[in-house]
Design a protein around this motif. Structure first.
Motif, mmCIF file in Angstrom:
data_model
loop_
_atom_site.group_PDB
_atom_site.id
_atom_site.type_symbol
_atom_site.label_atom_id
_atom_site.label_comp_id
_atom_site.label_asym_id
_atom_site.label_seq_id
_atom_site.Cartn_x
_atom_site.Cartn_y
_atom_site.Cartn_z
ATOM 1 N N SER A 54 67.679 48.241 -31.165
ATOM 2 C CA SER A 54 68.890 49.123 -31.778
ATOM 3 C C SER A 54 69.462 48.513 -32.995
ATOM 4 C CB SER A 54 69.743 48.679 -30.523
ATOM 5 O OG SER A 54 69.444 49.433 -29.427
ATOM 6 N N LEU A 55 69.424 47.156 -33.039
ATOM 7 C CA LEU A 55 69.903 46.407 -34.443
ATOM 8 C C LEU A 55 69.118 46.877 -35.742
ATOM 9 C CD1 LEU A 55 71.530 44.232 -35.853
ATOM 10 C CD2 LEU A 55 69.840 42.490 -35.350
ATOM 11 N N LYS A 56 67.927 46.776 -35.652
ATOM 12 C CA LYS A 56 66.742 47.160 -36.756
ATOM 13 C C LYS A 56 67.308 48.557 -37.166
ATOM 14 C CE LYS A 56 63.541 43.559 -35.639
ATOM 15 N NZ LYS A 56 62.120 43.304 -35.339
ATOM 16 N N TYR A 57 67.410 49.579 -35.999
ATOM 17 C CA TYR A 57 67.605 50.910 -36.387
ATOM 18 C C TYR A 57 68.923 51.148 -36.826
ATOM 19 C CZ TYR A 57 68.302 55.844 -35.670
ATOM 20 O OH TYR A 57 68.440 57.226 -36.031
ATOM 21 N N HIS A 58 69.906 50.509 -36.485
ATOM 22 C CA HIS A 58 71.491 50.248 -36.967
ATOM 23 C C HIS A 58 71.371 49.989 -38.489
ATOM 24 C CE1 HIS A 58 75.582 49.782 -37.453
ATOM 25 N NE2 HIS A 58 75.259 48.691 -37.905
ATOM 26 N N ILE A 59 70.570 49.194 -38.846
ATOM 27 C CA ILE A 59 70.500 48.613 -40.286
ATOM 28 C C ILE A 59 69.804 49.493 -41.077
ATOM 29 C CG2 ILE A 59 69.582 46.724 -41.576
ATOM 30 C CD1 ILE A 59 70.043 44.593 -39.406
ATOM 31 N N ARG A 60 68.664 50.142 -40.733
ATOM 32 C CA ARG A 60 68.035 51.101 -41.497
ATOM 33 C C ARG A 60 68.661 52.461 -41.464
ATOM 34 N NH1 ARG A 60 63.698 49.719 -37.999
ATOM 35 N NH2 ARG A 60 63.879 51.460 -36.833
ATOM 36 N N ARG A 61 69.383 52.578 -40.667
ATOM 37 C CA ARG A 61 70.049 54.036 -40.610
ATOM 38 C C ARG A 61 71.443 54.192 -41.177
ATOM 39 N NH1 ARG A 61 71.434 58.387 -41.481
ATOM 40 N NH2 ARG A 61 71.776 60.080 -40.100
ATOM 41 N N ARG A 62 72.007 52.843 -40.701
ATOM 42 C CA ARG A 62 73.619 53.135 -41.029
ATOM 43 C C ARG A 62 73.916 52.254 -42.305
ATOM 44 N NH1 ARG A 62 74.749 58.033 -38.919
ATOM 45 N NH2 ARG A 62 74.175 57.978 -36.678
ATOM 46 N N LYS A 63 73.448 50.847 -42.168
ATOM 47 C CA LYS A 63 73.894 50.048 -43.310
ATOM 48 C C LYS A 63 72.928 50.267 -44.571
ATOM 49 C CE LYS A 63 76.979 48.115 -40.906
ATOM 50 N NZ LYS A 63 78.543 48.310 -41.375
ATOM 51 N N LYS A 64 71.663 50.395 -44.486
ATOM 52 C CA LYS A 64 70.839 50.726 -45.524
ATOM 53 C C LYS A 64 70.901 49.492 -46.729
ATOM 54 C CE LYS A 64 70.612 55.730 -45.022
ATOM 55 N NZ LYS A 64 69.170 55.576 -44.550
ATOM 56 N N PRO A 65 70.700 48.260 -46.354
ATOM 57 C CA PRO A 65 70.917 47.057 -47.214
ATOM 58 C C PRO A 65 70.044 47.123 -48.293
ATOM 59 C CG PRO A 65 69.782 46.238 -45.339
ATOM 60 C CD PRO A 65 70.156 47.930 -44.911
ATOM 61 N N THR A 66 70.393 46.795 -49.543
ATOM 62 C CA THR A 66 69.921 46.639 -50.711
ATOM 63 C C THR A 66 69.789 45.204 -51.207
ATOM 64 O OG1 THR A 66 71.697 47.035 -52.177
ATOM 65 C CG2 THR A 66 70.150 49.058 -51.436
ATOM 66 N N ASN A 67 70.336 44.147 -50.543
ATOM 67 C CA ASN A 67 70.206 42.707 -50.852
ATOM 68 C C ASN A 67 70.452 42.112 -49.622
ATOM 69 O OD1 ASN A 67 72.995 42.374 -50.470
ATOM 70 N ND2 ASN A 67 73.215 43.334 -52.518
ATOM 71 N N GLN A 68 70.252 40.668 -49.741
ATOM 72 C CA GLN A 68 70.222 39.711 -48.455
ATOM 73 C C GLN A 68 71.684 39.625 -47.832
ATOM 74 O OE1 GLN A 68 69.696 35.462 -48.440
ATOM 75 N NE2 GLN A 68 67.992 36.029 -47.176
ATOM 76 N N GLN A 69 72.513 39.776 -48.634
ATOM 77 C CA GLN A 69 74.151 39.753 -48.059
ATOM 78 C C GLN A 69 74.402 41.072 -47.295
ATOM 79 O OE1 GLN A 69 76.118 36.944 -48.205
ATOM 80 N NE2 GLN A 69 77.317 38.312 -46.789
ATOM 81 N N GLU A 70 74.184 42.319 -47.770
ATOM 82 C CA GLU A 70 74.278 43.376 -47.139
ATOM 83 C C GLU A 70 73.501 43.598 -45.786
ATOM 84 O OE1 GLU A 70 73.302 46.767 -49.693
ATOM 85 O OE2 GLU A 70 74.998 46.281 -51.070
ATOM 86 N N LEU A 71 72.445 42.848 -45.750
ATOM 87 C CA LEU A 71 71.583 42.824 -44.613
ATOM 88 C C LEU A 71 72.360 41.759 -43.744
ATOM 89 C CD1 LEU A 71 69.023 43.169 -42.975
ATOM 90 C CD2 LEU A 71 67.894 41.228 -44.297
ATOM 91 N N LEU A 72 72.837 40.848 -44.065
ATOM 92 C CA LEU A 72 73.632 39.908 -43.240
ATOM 93 C C LEU A 72 75.111 40.369 -42.636
ATOM 94 C CD1 LEU A 72 73.418 36.585 -45.492
ATOM 95 C CD2 LEU A 72 72.356 37.140 -43.380
ATOM 96 N N ASP A 73 75.415 41.399 -43.624
ATOM 97 C CA ASP A 73 76.717 42.116 -43.057
ATOM 98 C C ASP A 73 76.308 43.236 -42.126
ATOM 99 O OD1 ASP A 73 78.174 40.765 -44.786
ATOM 100 O OD2 ASP A 73 78.074 42.268 -46.366
#
Length: 335
Positions: free
Chosen positions: A301-320
């Motif tokens: 669920s965490l990985k799907y949330h990051i791919r679908r909602r957060k869409k990080p382009t750098n490590q800080q956004e990934l951490l957020d």
């Protein structure tokens, strides 16, 4: 069907094939030769239908039963064999000249279809009885897992797409840009209990991923721990010191069971001694049994949330994305 019906009506009214061809060209803007009109009308009189006759499969003319059996057996033996490989093998075996297209049609007629490989947890034969005994004991004890802390670690990558999207028919596939090299970033690296400072480390290139450790239970979740270094027994014990031991003291002062997988660093001699010295009650579970740990569902669920909602382009956004932008995002890069 409209055009065919017009041809039949005009022919039955006495018009010649040449006249019908001329009328269709003038009124419909369609060029049909008198020969084609004649063939269609002859077939119509023979079959009594405007539709084309069903096409013969054609496989029996080219491939005999022994050829089809050979194809079926080859695919049974090797589920990854390609049509090109099948073509070479059947032509060499029977001294025939079959095309790849014919093999594909034969493969389809035999009921074979292609799908993406589905992966599952590998369980060696000697571990299967251990898994079954553990599951049966849980059922017999009416296990509710009230005092169990389920823990695990996973790797979360910088991903900006779920891998699937919709498009209208005829539209080109929308491509998502993917950098050739990892992102260039600077990160604050927090050194845990053995150091008392935070330093700035500039990386020209770092991995587009972080590792996450966490735990869940009926009384809540532990804090997440993020790191980019390679985990060994010492690193793991540091994580337990920071995140697990305080959680046990606060939420399970009267007893608990600690669940982890059987990774070597989790069950090393030093880690076992560390857990004993720090009052961590390790609940031993069968090897090769990540499916018995519900935190695996949370990671998905965490990985799907990051791919679908957060869409990080750098490590800080990934951490957020992992921490919910709470300001707790710190990356442990070395010890």
């Amino acid at each position: 069907m409209y055009m065919r019906q017009r041809i039949v009506n005009m022919r039955q009214s006495g018009k010649s094939y040449v006249k019908i061809s001329s009328i269709l060209s003038d009124t419909e803007g369609v060029s049909i030769s008198r020969e084609a009109i004649g063939k269609f009308y002859t077939r119509f009189r023979a079959n009594g239908t405007l539709s084309d006759p069903p096409k013969a499969a054609g496989l029996r003319k080219t491939l005999q039963d022994r050829h089809l059996v050979f194809i079926d057996e080859k695919i049974h033996a090797d589920r990854e064999i390609s049509a090109q490989e099948l073509t070479r093998e059947i032509n060499a075996r029977f001294h025939i000249n079959i095309s790849v297209a014919t093999i594909k049609r034969a493969r389809k007629s035999l009921g074979w279809t292609r799908s993406a490989t589905q992966y599952c947890q590998m369980v060696r034969h000697q571990n299967k009885p251990k898994r079954l005994d553990h599951a049966l004991k849980c059922l017999a004890d009416n296990e509710q897992f009230d005092d169990v802390i389920f823990t695990d670690e996973t790797t979360v990558k910088i991903q900006t797409t779920t891998g699937r999207s919709f498009r209208k028919e005829g539209e080109p596939v929308i491509k998502t840009a993917k950098p050739k090299h990892p992102y260039q970033v600077s990160i604050n690296v927090h050194f845990p209990y053995s150091f008392k400072k935070t330093v700035q480390i500039n990386h020209g290139k770092i991995k587009q991923e972080v590792h996450v450790w966490g735990g869940i239970s009926r009384r809540g979740a532990t804090g997440l721990y993020i790191f980019t270094s390679i985990m060994d027994s010492i690193v793991y014990q540091g994580i337990l010191t920071q995140k697990l031991v305080p959680f046990i003291q606060q939420q399970y002062p009267n007893g608990h069971r600690f669940m982890q997988d059987n990774d070597p660093k989790h069950v090393s001699r030093s880690t076992k001694a560390f857990m004993q010295n720090n009052g961590i009650n390790h609940w031993v579970t069968p090897p090769e049994s990540p499916d018995m740990n519900p935190i695996e569902n949370l990671w998905g669920s965490l990985k799907y949330h990051i791919r679908r909602r957060k869409k990080p382009t750098n490590q800080q956004e990934l951490l957020d994305g992992c921490f919910g932008n709470t300001g707790e995002a710190k990356v442990v890069d070395k010890w």
